[in-house]
Design an enzyme around this catalytic site. Sequence first.
Site, PDB file in Angstrom:
ATOM      1  N   SER A 133       3.211  -1.809  -3.072  1.00 39.48           N
ATOM      2  CA  SER A 133       2.827  -2.972  -3.873  1.00 39.48           C
ATOM      3  C   SER A 133       3.836  -3.266  -4.975  1.00 39.48           C
ATOM      4  O   SER A 133       4.573  -2.384  -5.421  1.00 39.48           O
ATOM      5  CB  SER A 133       1.456  -2.749  -4.510  1.00 39.48           C
TER       6      SER A 133
HETATM    7  N1  SAH Z   1      -0.785   2.651  -2.375  1.00 42.08           N
HETATM    8  C1  SAH Z   1       0.287   2.402  -1.465  1.00 42.08           C
HETATM    9  C2  SAH Z   1       0.135   1.043  -0.802  1.00 42.08           C
HETATM   10  C3  SAH Z   1       0.267   1.181   0.668  1.00 42.08           C
HETATM   11  S1  SAH Z   1      -0.212  -0.186   1.663  1.00 42.08           S
HETATM   12  C4  SAH Z   1       1.639   2.569  -2.136  1.00 42.08           C
HETATM   13  O1  SAH Z   1       1.678   2.772  -3.368  1.00 42.08           O
HETATM   14  O2  SAH Z   1       2.657   2.525  -1.460  1.00 42.08           O
HETATM   15  C5  SAH Z   1      -1.820   0.302   2.201  1.00 42.08           C
HETATM   16  C6  SAH Z   1      -1.922   1.581   2.975  1.00 42.08           C
HETATM   17  O3  SAH Z   1      -3.293   1.734   3.343  1.00 42.08           O
HETATM   18  C7  SAH Z   1      -1.134   1.629   4.268  1.00 42.08           C
HETATM   19  O4  SAH Z   1      -0.286   2.726   4.252  1.00 42.08           O
HETATM   20  C8  SAH Z   1      -2.214   1.762   5.342  1.00 42.08           C
HETATM   21  O5  SAH Z   1      -1.824   2.553   6.444  1.00 42.08           O
HETATM   22  C9  SAH Z   1      -3.339   2.409   4.572  1.00 42.08           C
HETATM   23  N2  SAH Z   1      -4.667   2.265   5.143  1.00 42.08           N
HETATM   24  C10 SAH Z   1      -5.226   1.186   5.744  1.00 42.08           C
HETATM   25  N3  SAH Z   1      -6.477   1.452   6.123  1.00 42.08           N
HETATM   26  C11 SAH Z   1      -6.730   2.744   5.769  1.00 42.08           C
HETATM   27  C12 SAH Z   1      -7.852   3.614   5.897  1.00 42.08           C
HETATM   28  N4  SAH Z   1      -9.002   3.226   6.475  1.00 42.08           N
HETATM   29  N5  SAH Z   1      -7.755   4.870   5.412  1.00 42.08           N
HETATM   30  C13 SAH Z   1      -6.611   5.301   4.829  1.00 42.08           C
HETATM   31  N6  SAH Z   1      -5.511   4.524   4.676  1.00 42.08           N
HETATM   32  C14 SAH Z   1      -5.571   3.268   5.139  1.00 42.08           C
END
Ligand code: SAH
Length: 216
Positions: free
Chosen positions: A66
Site C-alpha cells: 500500500s
Molecule cells: N499489508 C500488505 C498489503 C498486501 S496486499 C503490505 O504491507 O504489503 C493484501 C494481501 O492480502 C495480499 O498479499 C493477499 O494475498 C492477502 N490476502 C488476501 N486474502 C487473504 C486472506 N483471506 N488471508 C490472508 N491473506 C489474504
Amino acid sequence: MINKEQHFEKMREDMVNSQLAPYGINDPKVLKAMGTVPRHLFVEEALMDQAYGDFPLPIGEQQTISQPRIVAEMTQALKIDKNSRVLEIGTGSGYQAAILSRIAYKVYTIERINSLYVNARKLFDKLKYHNIVTKYTDGTIGWNEESPFDAIIVTAGAPKIPDELINQLKDGGKMVIPVGDKRTQNLLLLEKNGSSVNERNLGACRFVNLIGKDGW
Ligand code: SAH
C-alpha cells in the site's frame, strides 16, 4: 559521497515530511515508525528507488504494498501502544506488519499466498523484528487461539465484515477494514463496545481482494 543507506534514509525523511505530516498523520509513534522501517527492503530491487513515492507498488502474485499514507492512516486509526496485541490479515510484503511491530507489543499476521508469506518471514528475521508472528492460511477466520486482540487490521478489500474477526476483537478494541465491491471500498474504522459495534467511514480506498471463506 553518501552511501546507499543514507540515501534511503533521506528519502524516508522526505516521505514523512511531505506525504504524512501535512496530511493528518500526527501521532509521534506512527511518524517515528514510518521514519524508521526501511520500506525499500519490502520491494524487489528494481523498484527500490520508487519505494518512498506516494503510491502503491507491485510485490508479485498480483498483490501490492500500500501507499505509505494509507499504511500510516490505518496504523494511526488503531490507537495502539506498546502493550497492544495486533492481528493483521494480508501480510503481503510485510511492510504494514513491520510498522505495527515498531509500536505494538506483538503483531500476528496471516497471508494466504505461500511465496509472500515466506519472503516476509525471512525479512522479519533479517531485520530482527522478533515480535512478529506469521501464519500461512486463510485469514478471514482470524487467529482464534491468540484472540482476543486489541486491534485488527485487514489490508485487503472485503465484501463484508467477517463475523469471526469481530468475535476475536477485545471489548473496546478497534478494527480497520476496507469494505465494498471488488474495485473500490470504504475504509471502515470499527470499535467494539459490548455487543454493539460503532462504525466510522474514513473514506474511499482501493485494495486488492480479500479471498477466502468470509471474503470473495
Ligand atoms: N499489508 C500488505 C498489503 C498486501 S496486499 C503490505 O504491507 O504489503 C493484501 C494481501 O492480502 C495480499 O498479499 C493477499 O494475498 C492477502 N490476502 C488476501 N486474502 C487473504 C486472506 N483471506 N488471508 C490472508 N491473506 C489474504
